[in-house]
Design a protein around this motif. Structure first.
Motif, PDB file in Angstrom:
ATOM      1  N   PRO A   1      31.702  30.563  38.367  1.00  0.00           N
ATOM      2  CA  PRO A   1      30.928  29.351  38.071  1.00  0.00           C
ATOM      3  C   PRO A   1      29.863  29.589  37.005  1.00  0.00           C
ATOM      4  N   PHE A   2      29.269  28.506  36.577  1.00  0.00           N
ATOM      5  CA  PHE A   2      28.124  28.562  35.644  1.00  0.00           C
ATOM      6  C   PHE A   2      26.851  28.477  36.481  1.00  0.00           C
ATOM      7  N   ASN A   3      25.895  29.286  36.117  1.00  0.00           N
ATOM      8  CA  ASN A   3      24.636  29.274  36.854  1.00  0.00           C
ATOM      9  C   ASN A   3      23.591  28.499  36.050  1.00  0.00           C
ATOM     10  N   LEU A   4      23.192  27.352  36.578  1.00  0.00           N
ATOM     11  CA  LEU A   4      22.175  26.529  35.898  1.00  0.00           C
ATOM     12  C   LEU A   4      20.800  26.985  36.368  1.00  0.00           C
ATOM     13  N   THR A   5      19.997  27.466  35.414  1.00  0.00           N
ATOM     14  CA  THR A   5      18.664  27.998  35.745  1.00  0.00           C
ATOM     15  C   THR A   5      17.668  27.530  34.688  1.00  0.00           C
ATOM     16  N   SER A   6      16.440  27.941  34.860  1.00  0.00           N
ATOM     17  CA  SER A   6      15.440  27.544  33.860  1.00  0.00           C
ATOM     18  C   SER A   6      15.662  28.278  32.529  1.00  0.00           C
ATOM     19  N   ALA A   7      16.583  29.256  32.513  1.00  0.00           N
ATOM     20  CA  ALA A   7      16.907  29.929  31.245  1.00  0.00           C
ATOM     21  C   ALA A   7      18.012  29.197  30.483  1.00  0.00           C
ATOM     22  N   THR A   8      18.605  28.164  31.109  1.00  0.00           N
ATOM     23  CA  THR A   8      19.705  27.428  30.460  1.00  0.00           C
ATOM     24  C   THR A   8      19.164  26.593  29.298  1.00  0.00           C
ATOM     25  N   THR A   9      19.909  26.583  28.209  1.00  0.00           N
ATOM     26  CA  THR A   9      19.518  25.714  27.087  1.00  0.00           C
ATOM     27  C   THR A   9      20.513  24.573  26.968  1.00  0.00           C
ATOM     28  N   ILE A  10      20.024  23.462  26.469  1.00  0.00           N
ATOM     29  CA  ILE A  10      20.906  22.326  26.175  1.00  0.00           C
ATOM     30  C   ILE A  10      21.022  22.257  24.659  1.00  0.00           C
ATOM     31  N   VAL A  11      22.250  22.341  24.182  1.00  0.00           N
ATOM     32  CA  VAL A  11      22.476  22.408  22.740  1.00  0.00           C
ATOM     33  C   VAL A  11      23.159  21.119  22.283  1.00  0.00           C
ATOM     34  N   TYR A  12      22.548  20.471  21.306  1.00  0.00           N
ATOM     35  CA  TYR A  12      23.214  19.317  20.689  1.00  0.00           C
ATOM     36  C   TYR A  12      23.536  19.719  19.274  1.00  0.00           C
ATOM     37  N   GLU A  13      24.757  19.492  18.891  1.00  0.00           N
ATOM     38  CA  GLU A  13      25.157  19.980  17.575  1.00  0.00           C
ATOM     39  C   GLU A  13      25.021  18.880  16.537  1.00  0.00           C
ATOM     40  N   GLY A  14      24.562  19.273  15.361  1.00  0.00           N
ATOM     41  CA  GLY A  14      24.457  18.324  14.265  1.00  0.00           C
ATOM     42  C   GLY A  14      23.119  17.613  14.271  1.00  0.00           C
ATOM     43  N   THR A  15      23.028  16.580  13.424  1.00  0.00           N
ATOM     44  CA  THR A  15      21.739  15.922  13.229  1.00  0.00           C
ATOM     45  C   THR A  15      21.730  14.495  13.760  1.00  0.00           C
ATOM     46  N   ASN A  16      22.806  14.117  14.449  1.00  0.00           N
ATOM     47  CA  ASN A  16      22.890  12.754  14.967  1.00  0.00           C
ATOM     48  C   ASN A  16      21.746  12.487  15.961  1.00  0.00           C
TER      49      ASN A  16
ATOM     50  N   TYR B   1      16.948  14.468  33.197  1.00  0.00           N
ATOM     51  CA  TYR B   1      17.688  14.260  34.453  1.00  0.00           C
ATOM     52  C   TYR B   1      17.715  15.553  35.278  1.00  0.00           C
ATOM     53  N   ILE B   2      17.986  16.677  34.601  1.00  0.00           N
ATOM     54  CA  ILE B   2      18.096  17.942  35.338  1.00  0.00           C
ATOM     55  C   ILE B   2      16.763  18.273  36.004  1.00  0.00           C
ATOM     56  N   GLU B   3      15.702  17.973  35.295  1.00  0.00           N
ATOM     57  CA  GLU B   3      14.388  18.244  35.886  1.00  0.00           C
ATOM     58  C   GLU B   3      14.105  17.288  37.053  1.00  0.00           C
ATOM     59  N   GLN B   4      14.443  16.002  36.852  1.00  0.00           N
ATOM     60  CA  GLN B   4      14.180  15.019  37.922  1.00  0.00           C
ATOM     61  C   GLN B   4      15.010  15.303  39.170  1.00  0.00           C
ATOM     62  N   VAL B   5      16.278  15.646  38.971  1.00  0.00           N
ATOM     63  CA  VAL B   5      17.200  15.758  40.104  1.00  0.00           C
ATOM     64  C   VAL B   5      17.087  17.125  40.770  1.00  0.00           C
ATOM     65  N   ALA B   6      17.056  18.186  39.955  1.00  0.00           N
ATOM     66  CA  ALA B   6      17.158  19.534  40.524  1.00  0.00           C
ATOM     67  C   ALA B   6      15.888  20.359  40.349  1.00  0.00           C
ATOM     68  N   GLY B   7      14.902  19.794  39.669  1.00  0.00           N
ATOM     69  CA  GLY B   7      13.642  20.512  39.503  1.00  0.00           C
ATOM     70  C   GLY B   7      13.729  21.693  38.545  1.00  0.00           C
ATOM     71  N   ILE B   8      14.754  21.702  37.705  1.00  0.00           N
ATOM     72  CA  ILE B   8      14.929  22.835  36.776  1.00  0.00           C
ATOM     73  C   ILE B   8      14.556  22.393  35.355  1.00  0.00           C
ATOM     74  N   ARG B   9      13.685  23.160  34.729  1.00  0.00           N
ATOM     75  CA  ARG B   9      13.271  22.854  33.350  1.00  0.00           C
ATOM     76  C   ARG B   9      14.130  23.617  32.367  1.00  0.00           C
ATOM     77  N   THR B  10      14.891  22.907  31.576  1.00  0.00           N
ATOM     78  CA  THR B  10      15.731  23.561  30.570  1.00  0.00           C
ATOM     79  C   THR B  10      15.058  23.391  29.212  1.00  0.00           C
ATOM     80  N   SER B  11      15.618  24.034  28.185  1.00  0.00           N
ATOM     81  CA  SER B  11      15.069  23.793  26.844  1.00  0.00           C
ATOM     82  C   SER B  11      16.162  23.289  25.915  1.00  0.00           C
TER      83      SER B  11
END
Ligand code: ACM
Ligand code: ZN
Length: 542
Positions: free
Chosen positions: A40-55, A68-78
């Protein structure tokens, strides 16, 4: 013994911080969820959210997911705008190979979570699924995302909810909350009912009395048209700036706002300010009572068409949607029958008084077409000979949708038998907030099949949308509005999104229970009849 207890307590406490698992069987149930082999993938506060491009839409999508991730699971991503190969990431990407304007693919392996779609809207729905897959928790513990491929797309392109802000006025903050709730349920149309006998809710600069006078009634009848009035002024309106704010708020969530200016009936509030637009000339008063009023726009006066066109000119400038809802429901002809101007107009147009509305509808449609808009009307407009280009919103039963599709109209199904959320959702009325009547529990909403089996195949294709309506004669409170729509909106979401063959009420009930944890998280009011463990005791406490 003491050691054993200590060991048990320790392992229990370790269990309680152990990563909770995500579950992809959300509401609405995706078209395909294929669990995969592998870690599985481990979602933690070290997880980053990557959006590609400039859209900018993709950047906003990434922000939504992070919130959403912070609201639902209390995890702060970057957030990152480029993939860093070393970091564990959730990657949002535009991939033209994922066909379908709102389709998405969500794939999870131990290195990466990918949400791919051919449009930002598709990515947004993948984000909604991921959001609803997470365990609702406040401790920020790591979340385990089992390896999977979710391949999903909606059954219907038009997935709507109507809110009547005219019978009761709701503040802008609640309209935004309503849109948030639509997004949570994968819906993409907000039908905004803005004008009624009992109040006009949109600023129209060319006709300032619509806000100065028509937006306020001096009282409201108590109960179901009892002989007592509360004599409490009620009203409010949205400025054009506020309406634009709603359009933008919805757009960011991939939701189109369709405005409704209900005409030529349900116009008493406008007549109160501009009595010359009625057949009798008034005087009129903004409605206090519920039901259908006999006073409607006079269709024999050219000034009526000028008024309607002036209103349209401003409304189309605010709302970029392709569709303009012209209402058209519940229009008595009794005043036209006594009006020399209306009688003359019917004669001039080679029709009769009973069909004068069709002349009006076709004329207004032509005007809206000249502004680049298409019309939607309630199914009463089918009673005249109207152009095939008008879209029918079938509310009085499936038959009207059936007939509309046979006649070549596009159709949105919204039958009062199944999806009028102002109906009771339990038989025990003593413990329910007031409702208009009826009985439409969540099971009944869930059972609704929008495409009649006996419809020929080409006509079936014309039923492109499903919507539920919240009329608010008996709903003065925002909390009550929430209670009336949830969890019936969850049931509606599966009618609109999930392939019919995959629907199963018992399974839905369990999945909706998980969704209700999210309702709790957001502090939404909702009906709890489906779940014994969530029911609020109704017995007396003394
Ligand atoms: C309606 O419920 N009058 C459209
Ligand atoms: Zn008239």
């Amino acid at each position: 013994m003491k050691h054993l207890l200590l060991a048990a307590a320790l392992s229990f406490s370790m269990l309680s911080v152990h990563a909770a698992d995500a579950n992809y069987n959300v509401v609405p149930l995706p078209k395909s969820v294929m669990m995969a082999k592998g870690k599985p993938f481990n979602l933690t506060s070290a997880t980053t959210i990557v959006y590609e491009g400039t859209n900018p839409e993709m950047k906003r999508n990434a922000r939504f997911l992070s919130e959403y991730i912070e609201q639902v699971a209390g995890i702060r991503t970057s957030l990152l705008d480029k993939r860093d190969k070393k970091a564990a990431a959730i990657v949002l990407t535009i991939d033209p190979k994922v066909t379908g304007a709102e389709a998405y693919r969500l794939s999870v392996n131990n290195k990466q979570v990918t949400i791919a779609a051919s449009t930002p809207a598709g990515v947004f729905y993948g984000i909604q699924t991921l959001r609803k897959s997470l365990p609702v928790q406040t401790n920020g513990a790591d979340v385990t995302l089992p390896a999977v491929t979710v391949a999903d797309e909606p059954r219907f392109g038009y997935r709507g909810m109507m809110l009547d802000c005219a019978r009761h006025f709701f503040p802008l903050s609640f309209v935004k909350k309503f849109i948030d709730i639509l997004a949570l349920h994968n819906m993409n149309v907000f039908h905004w009912h803005l004008t009624e006998d009992q109040g006009w809710r949109l600023e129209i600069k060319s006709h300032p009395e619509l806000t100065a006078k028509s937006s306020m009634r001096s009282g409201t009848v108590i109960g179901h048209n009892a002989m007592v009035d509360d004599s409490i002024p009620h009203g409010g309106f949205y400025t054009q700036q506020e309406a634009r704010e709603i359009v933008e708020y919805a757009r960011q969530r991939h939701i189109t706002v369709i405005p409704e200016i209900d005409m030529p009936g349900h116009m008493l509030a406008a007549l109160a300010a501009y009595p010359e637009l009625g057949c009798s000339g008034g005087p009129y008063e903004v409605g206090h009572r519920w039901g259908v009023y006999k006073d409607v726009l006079c269709l024999g006066k050219e000034s009526t068409y000028k008024f309607v066109q002036d209103v349209i000119d401003e409304v189309v400038d605010i709302f970029p949607a392709k569709y303009f809802h012209i209402g058209g429901d519940e229009t008595p002809t009794i005043m036209w029958e006594k009006c020399p101007r209306c009688i003359q107009k019917a004669k001039d147009e080679n029709t009769d008084i009973k069909h004068l509305q069709q002349y009006f509808t076709n004329r207004i449609e032509k005007y809206l077409n000249s502004k680049g808009k298409s019309i939607i009307g309630w199914d009463e407009i089918l009673e005249g000979k109207i152009n095939q280009s008008a879209t029918i919103m079938a509310w009085r039963g499936e038959k009207n949708g059936f007939d509309g599709a046979i006649k070549g109209h596009d159709v949105v199904m919204t039958p009062s038998s199944h999806v009028y959320f102002d109906h009771y959702q339990a038989e025990d009325h003593a413990h329910e907030p007031d409702a208009i009547g009826g009985f439409s529990p969540v099971e009944k909403v869930y059972s609704y099949e929008p495409i009649p089996e006996s419809l020929p195949a080409d006509a079936k294709k014309r039923i492109f949308g499903v919507q539920a309506n919240l009329w608010t004669e008996y709903i003065p409170y925002t909390t009550q509005a929430e209670y009336m729509i949830m969890p019936r909106m969850a049931a509606l979401a599966e009618v609109q999104w999930t392939p019919a063959a995959k629907k199963n009420f018992d399974d839905f009930s369990k999945r909706a229970h998980r969704l209700s944890d999210l309702y709790d998280r957001y502090g939404y009011q909702y009906a709890r009849h489906l779940w014994k463990d969530k029911a609020i005791p109704t017995s007396a406490v003394w």
